[in-house]
Design an enzyme around this catalytic site. Structure first.
Site, PDB file in Angstrom:
ATOM      1  N   GLY A  31       1.273  -1.621   0.019  1.00  0.00           N
ATOM      2  CA  GLY A  31       0.019   0.431   0.392  1.00  0.00           C
ATOM      3  C   GLY A  31       0.875   0.582  -0.389  1.00  0.00           C
ATOM      4  O   GLY A  31       1.855   0.986   0.069  1.00  0.00           O
ATOM      5  N   LEU A  33       0.219   3.993  -2.325  1.00  0.00           N
ATOM      6  CA  LEU A  33       0.925   3.442  -3.898  1.00  0.00           C
ATOM      7  C   LEU A  33       1.386   4.544  -3.984  1.00  0.00           C
ATOM      8  O   LEU A  33       1.109   5.574  -4.007  1.00  0.00           O
ATOM      9  CB  LEU A  33      -0.482   2.961  -4.242  1.00  0.00           C
ATOM     10  CG  LEU A  33      -1.045   1.441  -3.314  1.00  0.00           C
ATOM     11  CD1 LEU A  33      -2.107   1.665  -4.377  1.00  0.00           C
ATOM     12  CD2 LEU A  33       0.028   0.693  -3.376  1.00  0.00           C
ATOM     13  N   HIS A  37       4.279   1.411  -8.143  1.00  0.00           N
ATOM     14  CA  HIS A  37       2.861   0.066  -7.824  1.00  0.00           C
ATOM     15  C   HIS A  37       1.700   0.340  -9.462  1.00  0.00           C
ATOM     16  O   HIS A  37       1.628  -0.944  -9.242  1.00  0.00           O
ATOM     17  CB  HIS A  37       1.994   0.609  -6.682  1.00  0.00           C
ATOM     18  CG  HIS A  37       2.867   0.669  -4.842  1.00  0.00           C
ATOM     19  ND1 HIS A  37       3.363   1.421  -4.642  1.00  0.00           N
ATOM     20  CD2 HIS A  37       3.491  -0.485  -4.471  1.00  0.00           C
ATOM     21  CE1 HIS A  37       3.539   0.810  -3.273  1.00  0.00           C
ATOM     22  NE2 HIS A  37       4.119   0.206  -3.144  1.00  0.00           N
ATOM     23  N   GLN A  61       7.022 -10.664   7.196  1.00  0.00           N
ATOM     24  CA  GLN A  61       7.919  -9.671   6.644  1.00  0.00           C
ATOM     25  C   GLN A  61       9.359  -8.869   7.280  1.00  0.00           C
ATOM     26  O   GLN A  61       9.811  -8.730   6.970  1.00  0.00           O
ATOM     27  CB  GLN A  61       8.300  -9.702   5.138  1.00  0.00           C
ATOM     28  CG  GLN A  61       7.322  -8.509   5.154  1.00  0.00           C
ATOM     29  CD  GLN A  61       6.898  -7.735   3.394  1.00  0.00           C
ATOM     30  OE1 GLN A  61       5.601  -8.661   3.402  1.00  0.00           O
ATOM     31  NE2 GLN A  61       7.113  -7.493   2.926  1.00  0.00           N
ATOM     32  N   GLU A 148      10.478  -4.979 -10.520  1.00  0.00           N
ATOM     33  CA  GLU A 148      12.445  -5.025 -10.247  1.00  0.00           C
ATOM     34  C   GLU A 148      12.811  -4.191  -9.412  1.00  0.00           C
ATOM     35  O   GLU A 148      14.138  -4.397  -8.804  1.00  0.00           O
ATOM     36  CB  GLU A 148      12.893  -4.764 -11.804  1.00  0.00           C
ATOM     37  CG  GLU A 148      12.531  -6.077 -12.845  1.00  0.00           C
ATOM     38  CD  GLU A 148      12.845  -5.396 -14.121  1.00  0.00           C
ATOM     39  OE1 GLU A 148      13.151  -4.353 -14.844  1.00  0.00           O
ATOM     40  OE2 GLU A 148      12.336  -6.096 -15.322  1.00  0.00           O
ATOM     41  N   GLN A 153      13.375 -10.125  -4.185  1.00  0.00           N
ATOM     42  CA  GLN A 153      12.224 -10.571  -4.607  1.00  0.00           C
ATOM     43  C   GLN A 153      11.295 -11.200  -4.705  1.00  0.00           C
ATOM     44  O   GLN A 153      11.493 -11.990  -5.564  1.00  0.00           O
ATOM     45  CB  GLN A 153      11.644  -9.505  -3.469  1.00  0.00           C
ATOM     46  CG  GLN A 153       9.836 -10.155  -3.975  1.00  0.00           C
ATOM     47  CD  GLN A 153       8.934  -8.748  -3.114  1.00  0.00           C
ATOM     48  OE1 GLN A 153       8.979  -8.608  -1.759  1.00  0.00           O
ATOM     49  NE2 GLN A 153       8.220  -7.689  -4.132  1.00  0.00           N
ATOM     50  N   SER A 186       7.639   3.601  -1.288  1.00  0.00           N
ATOM     51  CA  SER A 186       6.355   3.781  -0.032  1.00  0.00           C
ATOM     52  C   SER A 186       7.458   4.936   1.381  1.00  0.00           C
ATOM     53  O   SER A 186       7.075   5.252   1.745  1.00  0.00           O
ATOM     54  CB  SER A 186       6.082   3.324   0.623  1.00  0.00           C
ATOM     55  OG  SER A 186       4.731   2.620  -0.387  1.00  0.00           O
TER      56      SER A 186
HETATM   57  P1  AMP Z   1       5.538  -2.653  -1.578  1.00  0.00           P
HETATM   58  O1  AMP Z   1       4.476  -2.709  -1.544  1.00  0.00           O
HETATM   59  O2  AMP Z   1       6.496  -1.798  -0.994  1.00  0.00           O
HETATM   60  O3  AMP Z   1       5.619  -4.225  -1.608  1.00  0.00           O
HETATM   61  O4  AMP Z   1       5.356  -3.291  -3.533  1.00  0.00           O
HETATM   62  C1  AMP Z   1       4.565  -3.619  -3.514  1.00  0.00           C
HETATM   63  C2  AMP Z   1       5.388  -4.170  -5.595  1.00  0.00           C
HETATM   64  O5  AMP Z   1       5.793  -2.420  -6.076  1.00  0.00           O
HETATM   65  C3  AMP Z   1       6.315  -5.327  -5.479  1.00  0.00           C
HETATM   66  O6  AMP Z   1       6.510  -5.961  -7.089  1.00  0.00           O
HETATM   67  C4  AMP Z   1       7.985  -4.109  -6.065  1.00  0.00           C
HETATM   68  O7  AMP Z   1       8.646  -4.371  -6.409  1.00  0.00           O
HETATM   69  C5  AMP Z   1       6.641  -3.086  -6.433  1.00  0.00           C
HETATM   70  N1  AMP Z   1       7.346  -1.633  -6.547  1.00  0.00           N
HETATM   71  C6  AMP Z   1       7.790  -0.488  -6.315  1.00  0.00           C
HETATM   72  N2  AMP Z   1       7.960   0.423  -5.519  1.00  0.00           N
HETATM   73  C7  AMP Z   1       8.041   0.120  -7.041  1.00  0.00           C
HETATM   74  C8  AMP Z   1       9.381   1.138  -8.985  1.00  0.00           C
HETATM   75  N3  AMP Z   1       9.982   2.350  -8.256  1.00  0.00           N
HETATM   76  N4  AMP Z   1       8.940   0.740  -9.266  1.00  0.00           N
HETATM   77  C9  AMP Z   1       8.236  -0.683  -9.839  1.00  0.00           C
HETATM   78  N5  AMP Z   1       7.622  -1.565  -8.740  1.00  0.00           N
HETATM   79  C10 AMP Z   1       7.961  -0.596  -7.856  1.00  0.00           C
END
Ligand code: AMP
Length: 284
Positions: A31, A33, A37, A61, A148, A153, A186
């Protein structure tokens, strides 16, 4: 678009879609977002009939002393964004919905979860694999989308899906950045003005490393040292790791003679940020 909080409600919705022969894309998130995201959501909406986004700050986690409590949350904002981008369902469970008091089954991986972020966050990937497995079982998507930005992950999830024979296509999506190069996250909201300016050192140092590799440098030690030196020039930054690993196994390599991931984690003040780039030699 629906916003639901229970596993039962997700299952009812998904069952109906499956009866109608719809394909389902899934974007798991914690979240708060942002455009990073939303690039995953957009990709999913373009490739599937229905898109489910989960918004869940997953306690398993986070390690002791990490930012579980302070992690930013704003479900109204998230739901609005998801609706605007064409998602069909947002799943926002409470921790008790995902983990009852008897919960004791975890998905544990070896190998890929020993280097990089796992050194500082030893239980992190166990939590990620466990929650993603649960979410996959709840949503039963055809495709799932991961950034990526969290390259380790993404490699771990690809491996888990293979190892456990999950019938889900994993789609990796490129890193979305701010104009000055900082990867969107985030956690960037933790940074004060000075730290925000200092945080550009992550992408800048990686650009230096990338240029070296593109100019033919193949010694991992030399590339890692150049990246580290640039980070160390920034007084507010402290290196957690700068490491080059095999892109699939996440094991350290000495020479760049295969597809690699060049990854770093850096503390800016108290905030730990990550960034990376991948490199594969083009065949002549
Ligand atoms: P998170 O909410 O941080 O767990 O991220 C959820 C998903 O969004 C994960 O697959 C992250 O790799 C992806 N994500 C987060 N930040 C970025 C970004 N700047 N560019 C591309 N994907 C992202």
């Amino acid at each position: 678009m629906k916003l639901v909080k229970t596993i039962k409600e997700v299952r009812e919705e998904v069952k109906q879609w499956k009866r109608e022969g719809k394909t389902i894309g899934f974007v798991p998130t914690m979240g708060y977002l942002h455009d990073g995201h939303m690039s995953l959501v957009d990709k999913s909406v373009s490739q599937n009939d229905r898109t489910v986004v989960s918004v869940f700050v997953n306690p398993t986690q986070f390690g002791p002393g990490e930012d579980l409590e302070s992690y930013p949350r704003d479900i109204e904002h998230d739901a609005k964004l998801c609706e605007e981008h064409g998602a069909a369902l947002v799943f926002n469970p409470e921790p008790e919905e995902m983990y009852d008091e008897m919960f004791c089954t975890y998905v544990e991986m070896s190998g890929l979860t020993e280097e990089l972020c796992a050194k500082t966050r030893p239980t992190h990937f166990r939590g990620v694999c466990t929650v993603v497995s649960k979410l996959f079982n709840i949503v039963t998507p055809d495709r799932a989308y991961f950034g990526e930005k969290d390259a380790q992950q993404l490699a771990v999830i690809r491996r888990m899906v293979k190892d456990l024979s999950m019938d889900i296509e994993i789609v990796g999506c490129p890193i979305v950045r701010e104009e000055d190069g900082l990867a969107k996250s985030s956690r960037n909201t933790y940074l004060n003005e000075k730290e925000r300016a200092a945080a550009t050192v992550l992408s800048r140092s990686l650009r230096i490393g990338k240029r070296l590799v593109e100019c033919g440098e193949r010694s991992c030690g030399a590339v890692e040292a150049a990246i580290r030196a640039e980070v160390e020039r920034e007084p507010l930054a402290k290196v957690d790791y700068v490491k080059i690993v095999d892109a699939e196994t996440m094991k350290p390599v000495k020479k760049i003679d295969r597809p690699v991931l060049v990854a770093e984690a850096v503390y800016i003040g108290k905030t730990r940020l990550i960034d990376n780039f991948s490199f594969t030699e083009e065949k002549q």
